[in-house]
Motif scaffolding. Structure first.
Motif, PDB file in Angstrom:
ATOM      1  N   VAL A 187       0.833  -1.208   0.000  1.00 49.20           N
ATOM      2  CA  VAL A 187       0.000   0.000   0.000  1.00 49.20           C
ATOM      3  C   VAL A 187       0.864   1.252   0.000  1.00 49.20           C
ATOM      4  CG1 VAL A 187      -1.886  -1.185   1.166  1.00 49.20           C
ATOM      5  CG2 VAL A 187      -0.207   0.079   2.531  1.00 49.20           C
ATOM      6  N   GLY A 188       2.190   1.079   0.118  1.00 46.90           N
ATOM      7  CA  GLY A 188       3.091   2.231   0.132  1.00 46.90           C
ATOM      8  C   GLY A 188       3.135   2.928  -1.206  1.00 46.90           C
ATOM      9  N   ARG A 189       3.203   2.148  -2.281  1.00 48.93           N
ATOM     10  CA  ARG A 189       3.307   2.737  -3.611  1.00 48.93           C
ATOM     11  C   ARG A 189       1.942   2.977  -4.261  1.00 48.93           C
ATOM     12  NH1 ARG A 189       8.514  -0.689  -5.662  1.00 48.93           N
ATOM     13  NH2 ARG A 189       7.454  -2.286  -4.464  1.00 48.93           N
ATOM     14  N   PHE A 221      10.560   3.784  -9.033  1.00 50.90           N
ATOM     15  CA  PHE A 221      11.948   3.683  -9.476  1.00 50.90           C
ATOM     16  C   PHE A 221      12.383   4.983 -10.153  1.00 50.90           C
ATOM     17  CE2 PHE A 221      10.244  -0.754  -9.907  1.00 50.90           C
ATOM     18  CZ  PHE A 221      10.851  -1.237  -8.761  1.00 50.90           C
ATOM     19  N   LYS A 222      13.641   5.307 -10.000  1.00 55.90           N
ATOM     20  CA  LYS A 222      14.177   6.543 -10.551  1.00 55.90           C
ATOM     21  C   LYS A 222      14.352   6.454 -12.062  1.00 55.90           C
ATOM     22  CE  LYS A 222      18.356   9.444 -10.157  1.00 55.90           C
ATOM     23  NZ  LYS A 222      19.109   8.947 -11.331  1.00 55.90           N
ATOM     24  N   GLY A 223      14.839   5.336 -12.563  1.00 58.85           N
ATOM     25  CA  GLY A 223      15.099   5.209 -13.980  1.00 58.85           C
ATOM     26  C   GLY A 223      16.099   6.248 -14.454  1.00 58.85           C
ATOM     27  N   ASP A 224      15.792   6.889 -15.586  1.00 58.26           N
ATOM     28  CA  ASP A 224      16.673   7.920 -16.133  1.00 58.26           C
ATOM     29  C   ASP A 224      16.299   9.314 -15.662  1.00 58.26           C
ATOM     30  OD1 ASP A 224      18.069   5.999 -17.584  1.00 58.26           O
ATOM     31  OD2 ASP A 224      16.680   6.144 -19.287  1.00 58.26           O
ATOM     32  N   GLY A 225      15.279   9.411 -14.819  1.00 60.93           N
ATOM     33  CA  GLY A 225      14.808  10.719 -14.372  1.00 60.93           C
ATOM     34  C   GLY A 225      15.448  11.154 -13.076  1.00 60.93           C
ATOM     35  N   SER A 226      14.713  11.953 -12.342  1.00 60.79           N
ATOM     36  CA  SER A 226      15.190  12.492 -11.071  1.00 60.79           C
ATOM     37  C   SER A 226      14.364  11.927  -9.929  1.00 60.79           C
ATOM     38  CB  SER A 226      15.069  14.021 -11.097  1.00 60.79           C
ATOM     39  OG  SER A 226      15.247  14.556  -9.809  1.00 60.79           O
ATOM     40  N   TRP A 227      15.000  11.781  -8.773  1.00 62.26           N
ATOM     41  CA  TRP A 227      14.263  11.301  -7.605  1.00 62.26           C
ATOM     42  C   TRP A 227      13.129  12.253  -7.246  1.00 62.26           C
ATOM     43  CZ3 TRP A 227      14.180   6.582  -6.210  1.00 62.26           C
ATOM     44  CH2 TRP A 227      15.324   5.779  -6.263  1.00 62.26           C
ATOM     45  N   ASP A 229      10.982  13.405  -9.072  1.00 62.43           N
ATOM     46  CA  ASP A 229       9.778  13.094  -9.854  1.00 62.43           C
ATOM     47  C   ASP A 229       9.164  11.741  -9.494  1.00 62.43           C
ATOM     48  OD1 ASP A 229      10.108  15.462 -11.317  1.00 62.43           O
ATOM     49  OD2 ASP A 229      11.513  14.472 -12.701  1.00 62.43           O
ATOM     50  N   VAL A 230       9.767  11.049  -8.546  1.00 62.66           N
ATOM     51  CA  VAL A 230       9.342   9.687  -8.235  1.00 62.66           C
ATOM     52  C   VAL A 230       8.292   9.694  -7.128  1.00 62.66           C
ATOM     53  CG1 VAL A 230      10.121   7.439  -7.387  1.00 62.66           C
ATOM     54  CG2 VAL A 230      11.538   8.732  -8.986  1.00 62.66           C
ATOM     55  N   GLN A 231       7.260   8.874  -7.304  1.00 64.75           N
ATOM     56  CA  GLN A 231       6.218   8.745  -6.281  1.00 64.75           C
ATOM     57  C   GLN A 231       6.795   8.073  -5.045  1.00 64.75           C
ATOM     58  OE1 GLN A 231       5.025   5.611  -5.186  1.00 64.75           O
ATOM     59  NE2 GLN A 231       3.313   6.285  -3.919  1.00 64.75           N
ATOM     60  N   ALA A 232       6.363   8.550  -3.875  1.00 67.30           N
ATOM     61  CA  ALA A 232       6.735   7.929  -2.600  1.00 67.30           C
ATOM     62  C   ALA A 232       5.546   8.004  -1.663  1.00 67.30           C
ATOM     63  CB  ALA A 232       7.942   8.623  -1.977  1.00 67.30           C
ATOM     64  N   GLY A 233       5.395   6.998  -0.821  1.00 66.70           N
ATOM     65  CA  GLY A 233       4.262   7.000   0.088  1.00 66.70           C
ATOM     66  C   GLY A 233       4.600   6.456   1.450  1.00 66.70           C
ATOM     67  N   PHE A 234       4.013   7.081   2.481  1.00 63.73           N
ATOM     68  CA  PHE A 234       4.007   6.542   3.841  1.00 63.73           C
ATOM     69  C   PHE A 234       2.569   6.628   4.310  1.00 63.73           C
ATOM     70  CE2 PHE A 234       4.240   6.859   8.486  1.00 63.73           C
ATOM     71  CZ  PHE A 234       4.998   5.720   8.763  1.00 63.73           C
ATOM     72  N   ARG A 235       2.001   5.504   4.755  1.00 62.50           N
ATOM     73  CA  ARG A 235       0.555   5.397   4.868  1.00 62.50           C
ATOM     74  C   ARG A 235       0.003   5.421   6.280  1.00 62.50           C
ATOM     75  NH1 ARG A 235      -0.589   7.078  -0.119  1.00 62.50           N
ATOM     76  NH2 ARG A 235       0.462   5.805  -1.703  1.00 62.50           N
ATOM     77  N   THR A 464       4.106   2.728 -10.614  1.00 58.86           N
ATOM     78  CA  THR A 464       3.442   3.811  -9.885  1.00 58.86           C
ATOM     79  C   THR A 464       2.726   4.787 -10.810  1.00 58.86           C
ATOM     80  OG1 THR A 464       5.533   5.028  -9.874  1.00 58.86           O
ATOM     81  CG2 THR A 464       5.033   3.677  -7.943  1.00 58.86           C
ATOM     82  N   GLU A 465       3.104   4.841 -12.075  1.00 65.54           N
ATOM     83  CA  GLU A 465       2.458   5.759 -13.013  1.00 65.54           C
ATOM     84  C   GLU A 465       1.326   5.102 -13.792  1.00 65.54           C
ATOM     85  OE1 GLU A 465       3.293   8.947 -12.929  1.00 65.54           O
ATOM     86  OE2 GLU A 465       4.753   8.400 -11.387  1.00 65.54           O
ATOM     87  N   ALA A 466       1.131   3.805 -13.630  1.00 69.32           N
ATOM     88  CA  ALA A 466       0.073   3.111 -14.373  1.00 69.32           C
ATOM     89  C   ALA A 466      -1.294   3.463 -13.788  1.00 69.32           C
ATOM     90  CB  ALA A 466       0.302   1.605 -14.318  1.00 69.32           C
ATOM     91  N   SER A 467      -2.300   3.399 -14.631  1.00 70.36           N
ATOM     92  CA  SER A 467      -3.652   3.766 -14.197  1.00 70.36           C
ATOM     93  C   SER A 467      -4.473   2.506 -13.929  1.00 70.36           C
ATOM     94  CB  SER A 467      -4.332   4.630 -15.264  1.00 70.36           C
ATOM     95  OG  SER A 467      -4.372   3.952 -16.499  1.00 70.36           O
TER      96      SER A 467
END
Length: 783
Positions: A187-189, A221-227, A229-235, A464-467
């Motif tokens: 449930v974090g992501r 995941f960071k991939g080729d981008g920047s941290w 822009d990455v989704q993060a969650g604490f629930r 995390t970006e999938a719908s």
């Protein structure tokens, strides 16, 4: 029997009955020796031991749930919901009582001295004895949780009984093979609502699964981008001002939510295992306190070189561990790829800290990667063995750890990814080949190894970006939930092939007490036309009779005059209607059909029905779009009518379960038999050529005038329907040309032909792949 002067048929029936009594020759009653011994009831997971008797127990109008317990045994709280569950599953409203048991009662008792031969520690903690006579059902267990699991068996038996009021006489002794039977949910992501979590606790209890691990923080995941822009969650959301801003804004659980999880878990035999994961997967923490992260927070790894990092993580556990009722708390500790010496210190400090808070620590097994050797690591930690390279079961055994099989290759789901079972686990493999002691790569251990606590499948929301939403995840998890429960509870003892087992799981659905989650396994029976179709009624929730869910029903309310109808969406050939009556059944009723929903024609009727249960009405095939049941007399006028289901059927499928062959199959598991097995989830796929075919042997020459082809995305643009008497000389009965690409259903009608063999002869494909069919059906009638 009652008669009214206007009922000549009833008077005639009474006369015939009296005549039969006058002429009857006395017959000796059947003895116990001559009566058939009851087979083991079909439940999921299967019962460990069963000794069948003869006859059955029948619920009566005065039946009760009688509790035999002792102060403090928790029995009343554990089964407080059972009256409502019985009403939902069987349509019977039984009261709880602590008085002496009478004939017809269900008796529940906690007896710490009760024993189950062969059950060992599993019986003492979660096992039960299920004893049925023609007078009572008695569930006895050493613990209240064991009694609860016994009531799941009772509910499942009743749900599958015709009339939902009968239990076969016999005795079962049942217990789990493994202590841990679980699901880990990320449930974090991706946030899952509190309603969903509570429903999943109910669902786990329905199948006797007992641990729900909630992975409460994580990030993409960071991939080729920047941290950044990455989704993060604490629930988890606390009122502590020192943690203000840590909880995710797109969804978090406050103390009231968490208490509701714990309360729901307690009465469903489930333990919530909370997991707060660090020092990796920690972007939520490094965003909250950038100074604690590597690269000044530009990382999802905590910086363990700073003492304040561990101090902070201890403070997080200090804040939330008082919320948790589980004896175990999970501190993550997986996939940290830097600073191995400090990782060891962190691992040991966090394990000790969790014990100091009164809990037993758990962690993900990562020691093969994180340590050149494992000397000096705290051994009093339960590990999830999730990957053989990171820390497999043999390494865990060697080092003396208790461990749980959460192997990624077998038990991980990453929804809609192209890795880790993105479309759900392989249920047939799990059912036929897997047990909790089975690991890939030659790493299996002995069944019920004392260090192996059990198994746990896992859902990881990497994308995390999938719908997709929580109900989409449920659709991936549900098909194998029953399989995993079977293997974790009683292993391979179900004694039936996978297809039969899955049929039982479909009938059982998701159980009782759910508010948001429904079964995704409801599939139409062969030739069924009405599942999920729009419905209306004189009163009540009409759709409940057509939703494929065994615990919902249409209720008309008081009165004799009521109707329920379904719109098939287009004119269809109809030849049969099946009604599954709840206790408020119809005495007199008729089946009517219509082309436009206004003018109605009666095609079948029933009079003087005397019980709940299934009623099948068949009639000459007719073409109709609207079908309804019209009640004219209810069994009890004050109750009106109630139907668990109403199912409308086409003419029979002549190809169902008939021998089927093809010119080729892409792989053995996609064989031609899959197109005629009646299961809409299996398919045939050919080699990647145009001139491919699939044919079915009807067994004898029969009249055919309609064929249905349910194409997967690898469909045909051009093809012929051909028939033959000898499977050598073929005649074309119908052609299809210029069909669109993609998945679709083709229904071809043609002049009646008499033949034994029917085939689809491919001419041209719509894709580079072969031909692929979910269903290949043939019928003698057409609309």
């Amino acid at each position: 029997m009652r008669c009214r002067p206007r009922r000549l048929a009833c008077l005639l029936s009474l006369f015939v009955s009296l005549l039969a009594l006058t002429l009857a020759v006395p017959v000796a009653p059947a003895t116990a020796e001559s009566a058939a011994v009851n087979a083991r009831p079909t439940v999921v997971p299967a019962l460990q031991k069963w000794q069948g008797g003869t006859g059955s127990f029948e619920l009566r109008r005065h039946s009760r749930i009688v509790l035999f317990g002792r102060p403090g045994d928790g029995l009343r709280d554990q089964v407080a919901a059972l009256p409502g569950e019985l009403d939902q599953a069987a349509g019977r409203k039984l009261a709880l009582s602590t008085r002496s048991a009478q004939d017809g009662d269900i008796v529940l008792a906690v007896d710490p001295t009760s024993t189950g031969a062969g059950g060992g520690a599993g019986f003492k903690k979660e096992g039960y004895t299920f004893t049925v006579t023609d007078r009572n059902v008695r569930i006895t267990a050493p613990t209240a949780k064991g009694v609860y699991y016994g009531t799941r068996t009772l509910l499942q038996i009743l749900l599958q009984d015709d009339g939902r009021d009968s239990v076969p006489v016999g005795t079962a002794v049942d217990w789990p093979n493994y202590k841990v039977r679980g699901l880990s949910l990320d449930v974090g992501r991706r946030f899952f609502t509190a309603d969903f979590i509570r429903d999943y606790v109910h669902l786990m209890g329905w199948f006797k699964l007992n641990e729900l691990q909630l992975h409460l923080n994580d990030n993409g995941f960071k991939g080729d981008g920047s941290w950044s822009d990455v989704q993060a969650g604490f629930r988890l959301k606390s009122d502590n001002p020192e943690l203000a801003g840590l909880a995710s804004k797109d969804g978090a659980y406050d103390r009231r939510d968490w208490d509701s999880f714990e309360d729901t878990a307690a009465v469903n035999g489930v333990t919530i295992i909370p997991e707060i994961d660090a020092p990796a997967h920690s972007l939520a923490f490094t965003r909250f306190r950038p100074s604690l992260g590597l690269n000044n927070g530009d990382s999802d790894h905590l910086d363990l070189s700073k003492p304040e990092t561990t101090t902070f993580m201890k403070s997080v556990f200090d804040e939330f561990v008082p919320w948790f009722r589980s004896p175990d708390v999970h501190f993550g500790a997986d996939e940290y790829t830097v600073d191995k010496p400090r990782y060891k210190t962190y691992f040991n400090e966090m394990a000790a800290h969790i014990r100091a808070l009164g809990k037993h620590p758990r962690a993900w097994g990562s020691l093969s990667v994180m340590a050149s050797d494992t000397d000096g690591y705290d051994r009093d930690v339960t590990l999830n063995s999730w990957n053989n390279q990171w820390y497999g079961p043999h390494a865990a055994k060697r080092d003396g750890y208790s461990f749980i099989n959460t192997n990624d290759a077998l038990l991980y789901i990453v929804p809609f990814a192209n890795y880790y079972h993105g479309r759900g686990l392989d249920g047939k493999y799990l059912y036929d080949e897997w047990e909790p002691n089975v690991f890939p790569g030659g790493q299996s251990v002995e069944p019920q190894d004392p260090q192996l606590l059990g198994a746990m499948s896992a859902v990881w929301n990497d994308l995390t970006e999938a719908s997709y939403g929580e109900l989409d995840v449920h659709g991936l998890v549900e098909p194998t939930f029953g399989v995993l429960a079977q293997k974790m509870w009683s292993g391979a003892s179900s004694g039936v092939p996978y297809d039969s087992f899955l049929g039982t799981v479909r009938r059982l659905g998701v159980g009782t007490g759910l508010t948001k989650v429904a079964t995704t396994l409801a599939t139409p029976a062969n030739s069924e036309l009405s599942l999920g179709r729009p419905a209306t009624a004189s009163e009540g929730k009409a759709g409940a009779a057509f939703d494929g869910v065994g615990t919902t029903k249409w209720e008309s309310g008081p009165g004799d005059d009521a109707w329920l109808r379904v719109d098939l969406g287009r004119p269809e050939t109809v030849s049969k209607v099946e009604l599954d009556w709840a206790p408020a059944y119809g005495r007199d009723y008729a089946i009517q059909v219509s082309g436009n929903g206004t003018g109605w024609t009666m095609v079948a009727a029933r009079t003087d029905r005397t019980s709940a249960g299934s009623d099948t009405l068949t009639f000459d095939p007719v073409t109709a779009r609207h079908i309804r049941v019209v009640g004219t007399e209810a069994a009890r006028k004050q109750d009106g009518y109630a139907l668990w289901s109403m199912r409308v059927f086409d003419a029979p499928d002549l190809a169902l379960h008939r021998p089927t062959t093809a010119s080729s199959s892409e792989v053995p598991s996609l064989g031609p038999e899959n197109a005629t097995d009646g299961d809409g989830r299996t398919r045939w796929a050919s080699a990647y050529r145009d001139d491919e075919w699939i044919q079915v042997d009807l067994g004898r020459a029969q009249t055919v005038r309609r064929v249905l082809l349910d194409w997967e995305t690898a469909s045909a643009a051009d093809y012929d329907i051909q028939v033959s008497d000898d499977a050598e000389h073929w005649t074309t009965a119908a052609t299809a040309r210029g069909k669109p690409s993609g998945a679709r259903v083709d229904e071809l009608t043609f002049a009646p032909v008499t033949a034994r063999y029917v085939r689809m002869q491919g001419v041209k494909r719509t894709s580079p792949f072969g031909y692929s069919l979910w269903r290949f059906e043939a019928r003698t009638t057409s609309p």
